[in-house]
Design a protein around this motif. Structure first.
Motif, PDB file in Angstrom:
ATOM      1  N   LYS A  20     -14.074  32.098  33.402  1.00 24.90           N
ATOM      2  CA  LYS A  20     -13.768  31.692  32.118  1.00 24.90           C
ATOM      3  C   LYS A  20     -12.279  30.929  32.177  1.00 24.90           C
ATOM      4  O   LYS A  20     -11.532  31.377  33.035  1.00 24.90           O
ATOM      5  CB  LYS A  20     -13.487  32.897  31.059  1.00 24.90           C
ATOM      6  N   HIS A  21     -12.152  29.843  31.603  1.00 21.46           N
ATOM      7  CA  HIS A  21     -10.845  29.127  31.462  1.00 21.46           C
ATOM      8  C   HIS A  21      -9.948  30.180  30.541  1.00 21.46           C
ATOM      9  O   HIS A  21     -10.355  30.653  29.402  1.00 21.46           O
ATOM     10  CB  HIS A  21     -11.071  27.714  30.947  1.00 21.46           C
ATOM     11  N   MET A  22      -8.821  29.689  30.824  1.00 16.75           N
ATOM     12  CA  MET A  22      -7.565  30.558  30.246  1.00 16.75           C
ATOM     13  C   MET A  22      -6.684  29.490  29.474  1.00 16.75           C
ATOM     14  O   MET A  22      -6.337  28.379  30.033  1.00 16.75           O
ATOM     15  CB  MET A  22      -7.205  31.269  31.066  1.00 16.75           C
ATOM     16  N   GLY A  23      -6.384  29.797  28.218  1.00 21.09           N
ATOM     17  CA  GLY A  23      -5.296  29.201  27.622  1.00 21.09           C
ATOM     18  C   GLY A  23      -4.119  30.122  27.401  1.00 21.09           C
ATOM     19  O   GLY A  23      -4.190  31.292  27.496  1.00 21.09           O
ATOM     20  N   PHE A  24      -2.848  29.537  27.350  1.00 21.03           N
ATOM     21  CA  PHE A  24      -1.617  30.317  27.159  1.00 21.03           C
ATOM     22  C   PHE A  24      -0.540  29.887  26.279  1.00 21.03           C
ATOM     23  O   PHE A  24      -0.599  28.509  26.050  1.00 21.03           O
ATOM     24  CB  PHE A  24      -1.194  30.775  28.421  1.00 21.03           C
ATOM     25  N   ALA A  25       0.434  30.566  25.854  1.00 21.14           N
ATOM     26  CA  ALA A  25       1.362  30.111  24.824  1.00 21.14           C
ATOM     27  C   ALA A  25       2.601  31.049  25.118  1.00 21.14           C
ATOM     28  O   ALA A  25       2.387  32.120  25.364  1.00 21.14           O
ATOM     29  CB  ALA A  25       1.038  30.275  23.263  1.00 21.14           C
ATOM     30  N   TRP A  26       3.667  30.104  25.270  1.00 22.12           N
ATOM     31  CA  TRP A  26       4.988  31.102  25.967  1.00 22.12           C
ATOM     32  C   TRP A  26       5.369  31.708  24.392  1.00 22.12           C
ATOM     33  O   TRP A  26       5.634  30.965  23.547  1.00 22.12           O
ATOM     34  CB  TRP A  26       6.088  29.943  26.217  1.00 22.12           C
ATOM     35  N   GLY A  27       5.762  32.787  24.939  1.00 22.31           N
ATOM     36  CA  GLY A  27       6.688  33.580  23.666  1.00 22.31           C
ATOM     37  C   GLY A  27       8.088  33.405  24.579  1.00 22.31           C
ATOM     38  O   GLY A  27       8.545  32.877  25.105  1.00 22.31           O
ATOM     39  N   GLN A  28       8.902  34.468  23.775  1.00 18.70           N
ATOM     40  CA  GLN A  28      10.177  34.572  24.060  1.00 18.70           C
ATOM     41  C   GLN A  28      10.305  35.233  25.416  1.00 18.70           C
ATOM     42  O   GLN A  28      11.110  34.663  26.236  1.00 18.70           O
ATOM     43  CB  GLN A  28      11.023  35.291  23.264  1.00 18.70           C
ATOM     44  N   GLY A  29       9.741  36.474  25.520  1.00 21.98           N
ATOM     45  CA  GLY A  29       9.805  37.225  26.948  1.00 21.98           C
ATOM     46  C   GLY A  29       8.425  37.472  27.350  1.00 21.98           C
ATOM     47  O   GLY A  29       8.281  38.463  28.065  1.00 21.98           O
ATOM     48  N   ASN A  30       7.565  36.820  26.486  1.00 23.32           N
ATOM     49  CA  ASN A  30       6.242  37.361  27.070  1.00 23.32           C
ATOM     50  C   ASN A  30       5.250  35.582  26.767  1.00 23.32           C
ATOM     51  O   ASN A  30       5.689  34.752  26.457  1.00 23.32           O
ATOM     52  CB  ASN A  30       5.558  38.212  25.966  1.00 23.32           C
ATOM     53  N   ILE A  31       4.209  36.253  27.438  1.00 21.45           N
ATOM     54  CA  ILE A  31       3.046  34.966  27.320  1.00 21.45           C
ATOM     55  C   ILE A  31       1.676  35.494  26.643  1.00 21.45           C
ATOM     56  O   ILE A  31       1.265  36.703  26.829  1.00 21.45           O
ATOM     57  CB  ILE A  31       2.669  34.429  28.592  1.00 21.45           C
ATOM     58  N   PHE A  32       1.394  34.800  25.683  1.00 15.98           N
ATOM     59  CA  PHE A  32       0.082  35.084  25.153  1.00 15.98           C
ATOM     60  C   PHE A  32      -1.054  34.308  25.727  1.00 15.98           C
ATOM     61  O   PHE A  32      -0.949  33.109  26.153  1.00 15.98           O
ATOM     62  CB  PHE A  32      -0.165  34.658  23.580  1.00 15.98           C
ATOM     63  N   VAL A  33      -2.105  35.178  26.273  1.00 20.69           N
ATOM     64  CA  VAL A  33      -3.222  34.508  27.155  1.00 20.69           C
ATOM     65  C   VAL A  33      -4.468  34.817  26.295  1.00 20.69           C
ATOM     66  O   VAL A  33      -4.713  35.726  25.829  1.00 20.69           O
ATOM     67  CB  VAL A  33      -3.469  35.273  28.391  1.00 20.69           C
TER      68      VAL A  33
END
Lengths: 652, 372
Positions: A20-33
């Motif tokens: 599967k493909h994955m998207g992500f978004a940067w957080g402050q000290g974390n990443i949402f995947v």
């Protein structure tokens, strides 16, 4: 672009399905995947409903390490307040003591972690605690060495003494073994007896070694002589006394004499009858092969280094250290085993390559705490000035910012980060400004704490934004008074106008004011916005009216219109409020005032008669309006008549 | 300073309270409760400074607080009060009010009573900011501007005063058994007679000028008409509610929000304040006259600055006109009780010679030898 030093580590996200493909978004000290539906032609089918959070720094979430962060924050703030203008001679002891404070905090944390690791029943947790302990151990080891070499910068002679202390502190299993031996029924016969004696000798703890040897000597009176001889050798070994009058050269001469004496004993085979004593004798001579035979007792190459220096080069200079360190490491480690990160970090320290130490630590360790605090301390010692980064401000600030940003992502530790940002002169403020706005505000108390932080630093933009958030929340819950207080605190005129408008609407709808305790006590805050001023003044009119001070009330009412404080849309209400005053028995509005009222009314009606405004009004409403105007005109003219009569009458 | 004892507890402490001791026994308190805030999981915890298992000699010295038990708490603990020796009441940022029972024999905590939305908006939570109890009655106040009266043994609220305040009520205290006093975020003190059914206060006192929000209040233990308040500007105000109007005296105490003010329960010549600026002050009036020195200034209140940056531990007598002026008898002395601190001191409590306070630096300080 610079090359990367190490390959980035790969984090597997277990719940993500293969292919599967994955998207992500940067957080402050974390990443949402999250999983995406990526297909060349039209995305269909169901995706996974989960979002995964990948955190950078797990250590922050350990309850025990939180103590480390809190206590070290306190030390850090203390360090920043050491005055710049003190002569460096006076500062050094302070820096050393601060360094020791940091280390004792690490030690305390380590001990607690150790206890928990032992007592916990959860095997997985136990392993995790154990890992944290070993990381802290390494941190403390490196820190201690940096303290000796860089901060204390011990000269030849005392350098070795410091290094001995360093090794003794980190190779404490000797004491444990010694306790076992001494507590047994016959210590001298114990399996580990000789190990303990040799370990003591290797660490230069000769008095303790002699005491141990004494136990054996009493058991074997026949061999008493050679024990005595060994005891004599051990007792005579000279140690440099940095506080004494003896010069380094004098000490060197004395040490050489002793060394020759030991050598003589070995040459004439005095200890031939006892192999253990012979080994000790060889160690005292600094025989490399003999030392290397005791690898298991030494444990590490740096212990080997210090023991070798102790018995071969007790007056080693800081500048010579790297040579011995390098050779000891190659001798000690097998050609098979590559040096571990810790080894290369220590070696870099022995080479006085501070930047390499910091760089390697940053790569090897999983948190920024250590490098940030150590770098800061070294920077205060003026040891890092030559180095410039290609980005950001300087190394110290870069690392502190990284560490503090990490803290800020924590739901609770964010408060600590503020002081770190404060002491980053170039970019700290920008970081703080960006981060502080994003602190979730659950209660007013928390909002007040955040506000205090902003106000102390004159961050007016952030103050406004926080107050606005709180005001909006209050408004949403229909707490107009609260909302107004917040906008007054932020000096937010536009928002105060908005809320005043709401107050007035409420009044028009209900006929009474809410939140009188606030509006009656606005004080100078009333001047924040025109609408707020009007609200306050209008309420004052009601108060005067209620107290039957009609003259004053009338004057105030008129001035609200003539001074253009009242919004045009509210004039009709004001004029209606004037009606009962006009209908009073005694004349309240003077002739001039009545003219002015009439003028206001005409101005209002002429603007109302513009064709655009009456298109969407119902006939009925228009009727009511018209009746009102008629009534007002009638009342005004009657009042005018009365006023003219009264003013024209001469009092007799 | 040697007698003060710090313990890091891995949670920001919002409230610390001694478990009450019976006055007849003249005991020093040994057990205290803390509440945490701003954590993912907040807790109410019970600590002891006594030597329960006699392991005191081995690790840490005597009096190091040891945790006895803890209980999860939904939301920040915004206030915590002991109802009696075994029951305590907490105010939560979710608007809930909870009575906990502490079992001293088994060292466990259980929930006795829980009012989930004691304070609330129609479609949102309203934090309950403070509470005061006089067993079995509990009076709570909140950001929703309501005053709610509960009884420990009853399910529902006994009395609700809607719209008691247009802004947030920050603190509440009893004046008499039927009268409570609240302070709000626009610098007002309001007196409420709970016997009256009206929803307006019987009296309003307020600060003049820029009406700094008030955050805490405490009543003089012997003279019910004297109250001390602390506000956002760090100012300590002493009021005589009989004289109304404005405060009798204003003292510049802290450089930031004062979070708690507390008269010594048995020796009210001593007063303690703590603040966002990280300091804890001990105020002592050395008055020999009948009248408490707080009142000697008469009606003309004056501002006394003592410079909040007095070095830690340094004593500095305040020779000020309003105290020493006419009679020359009264004198006010302040002492910093904590070593230099940077993080906010959120709460304090004192019984006898024992003082406990908690900070945002996740530390609890216990001083067992306060000179009172």
């Amino acid at each position: 672009m610079e090359e990367v030093d190490v390959e980035p580590t790969i984090t597997n996200i277990p719940a993500l399905r293969r292919g599967k493909h994955m998207g992500f978004a940067w957080g402050q000290g974390n990443i949402f995947v999250y999983e995406t539906l990526f297909k060349a032609t039209g995305a269909t089918g169901s995706g996974s409903p989960f979002i995964h959070e990948v955190r950078k720094d797990e250590d922050i979430y350990s309850p025990i390490l939180r103590k480390l962060f809190n206590e070290s924050h306190h030390i850090f703030v203390g360090l920043q307040t050491i005055r710049e203008d003190l002569p460096s001679k006076n500062k050094k002891p302070q820096f050393v003591s601060i360094s020791k404070n940091y280390r004792s905090v690490i030690r305390a944390c380590m001990e607690e972690l150790q206890q928990v690791a032992v007592s916990t029943k959860n095997a997985e947790m136990s392993v995790q605690y154990g890992n944290q302990v070993s990381i802290l151990l390494a941190i403390e080891l490196i820190w201690n060495l940096c303290e000796v070499l860089f901060i204390d910068a011990a000269p030849a002679g005392s350098l070795l003494l410091h290094l001995l202390d360093w090794v003794r502190l980190h190779k404490a299993d000797v004491d444990e073994k010694a306790r076992d031996v001494l507590q047994s029924d016959s210590p001298a016969e114990h399996r580990d007896y000789w190990d303990v004696v040799v370990s003591y000798v290797l660490q230069g703890r000769l008095d303790e070694a002699r005491q141990m040897l004494g136990k054996k000597a009493t058991l074997t009176p026949a061999a008493n002589n050679i024990y005595k001889m060994m005891d004599n050798l051990l007792s005579k070994m000279p140690f440099y006394n940095p506080g004494g009058t003896q010069t380094l050269t004098e000490f060197d001469v004395k040490w050489r004499h002793w060394h020759e004496e030991v050598d003589r004993c070995l040459q004439d085979n005095s200890f031939a009858s006892n192999q253990h004593l012979e080994v000790i004798c060889k160690i005292l001579l600094g025989d490399e092969d003999t030392l290397l035979e005791h690898k298991d007792l030494l444990g590490t190459w740096y212990h080997f280094l210090v023991s070798r220096l102790l018995f071969c080069h007790p007056t080693v200079k800081p500048t010579e250290l790297h040579y011995y360190a390098q050779s000891c490491m190659t001798m000690f480690l097998d050609s098979r085993s590559a040096p571990e990160p810790l080894d290369s970090i220590l070696l870099a320290a022995f080479e006085f390559d501070i930047h390499q130490v910091i760089k390697d630590c940053s790569i090897a360790l999983n948190n920024w705490w250590f490098v940030a605090h150590l770098t800061d301390l070294l920077d205060h010692c003026k040891l890092l000035q030559s180095h410039n980064l290609h980005f950001g401000s300087n190394l110290r600030e870069f690392l502190l910012l990284e560490y503090a940003s990490g803290l800020f992502t924590h739901h609770s530790l964010w408060q600590l980060a503020v002081d770190y940002f404060d002491h980053c002169l170039e970019f700290g403020r920008v970081y703080l400004e960006l981060q502080i706005e994003r602190v979730p505000l659950d209660t007013e108390r928390k909002a007040l704490k955040v506000l205090r932080i902003c106000e102390q630093r004159q961050m007016s933009e952030q103050v406004r934004s926080i107050c606005k958030i709180m005001a909006m929340r209050a408004l949403r819950n229909n707490r107009l008074g609260s909302a107004l207080s917040w906008s007054i605190r932020a000096k937010d005129a536009a928002f105060a106008t908005l809320i005043s408008e709401r107050f007035l609407q409420d009044y028009c709808a209900k006929g009474t004011f809410s939140d009188l305790d606030l509006i009656d006590n606005l004080g100078p805050a009333m001047l924040l916005s025109d609408r707020l001023t009007f609200l306050g003044k209008y309420r004052e009119f009601h108060k005067l009216y209620g107290e039957k001070r009609f003259k004053e009330a009338a004057k105030l009412l008129l001035s609200l219109m003539t001074a253009k404080i009242a919004p045009r849309s509210f004039w009709m209400t004001l004029l209606t409020d004037a009606l009962p005053l006009l209908e009073q028995k005694e004349v309240i509005f003077s002739a001039d005032q009545t003219y002015e009222l009439m003028f206001c009314l005409e101005e209002l009606t002429s603007s109302l008669n513009t064709p655009s405004s009456d298109s969407d009004k119902s006939m009925q409403e228009e009727d009511v309006e018209l009746t009102k105007v008629e009534l007002l005109r009638l009342a005004l003219s009657r009042n005018l008549a009365m006023a003219i009569v009264k003013e024209g009458t001469v009092e007799t | 300073m040697e007698s003060i004892n710090a313990k890091y507890v891995s949670q920001k402490i919002s409230k610390t309270r001694w478990c009450p001791v019976s006055y007849s026994s003249l005991q020093q308190p040994e057990v205290f409760a803390t509440g945490s805030w701003d954590n993912e999981d907040n807790k109410v915890s019970i600590w002891s400074i006594g030597n329960h298992n006699n392991s005191g000699l081995e690790d840490g010295f005597e009096g190091d607080p040891q945790i006895l038990c803890e209980h999860k708490h939904g939301g920040d603990v915004l206030d915590l009060q002991f109802l009696d020796q075994e029951r305590m009441v907490s105010a939560s940022s979710t608007g809930a009010v909870t009575i906990f029972r502490y079992h001293p024999n088994t060292h466990t905590i259980s929930v006795l009573q829980h009012w989930a939305r004691a304070h609330s908006y129609p479609c949102d939570n309203a934090p309950c900011t403070a509470l005061v109890c006089s067993s079995p009655e509990i009076v709570t106040v909140g950001e929703d501007g309501r005053i709610v009266v509960f009884r420990a043994d009853q399910e529902g609220a006994v009395r609700v005063i809607e719209n008691a305040d247009s802004s947030t009520i920050h603190a509440v205290t009893y004046l008499k058994t039927t009268e409570v006093l609240t302070v709000n975020s626009i610098g007002q003190l309001k007196l409420w007679d709970l016997r009256q059914q009206s929803s307006s206060p019987s009296q309003i006192l307020s600060l003049s000028g820029d009406r700094a929000p008030l955050h805490c209040v405490d009543r003089h233990p012997n003279q019910q008409h004297i109250v001390a308040t602390g506000g956002q500007d760090g100012m300590l105000c002493v009021w005589d509610v009989r004289q109304g109007g404005t405060p009798i005296s204003l003292m510049e105490a802290h450089s930031a929000e004062m979070w708690e003010v507390r008269f010594h329960p048995t020796n009210p010549d001593h007063l303690f304040t703590c603040s966002e600026d990280g300091s804890l002050l001990h105020w002592e009036t050395a008055s020999h006259s009948e009248m408490p020195s707080f009142l000697q200034g008469g009606r003309n209140s004056s501002v006394i600055s003592h410079g909040a940056l007095t070095p830690a531990g340094g004593n500095r007598p305040l020779s000020s006109a309003w105290l020493c002026g006419d009679s020359g008898k009264g004198c006010l002395e302040t002492t910093h009780m904590l070593p230099s601190q940077t993080m906010s001191v959120n709460s304090l409590d004192i019984i006898g010679q024992c003082l406990v306070c908690g900070t945002d630096g996740e530390a609890i300080f216990v001083n067992r030898h306060v000179p009172v």
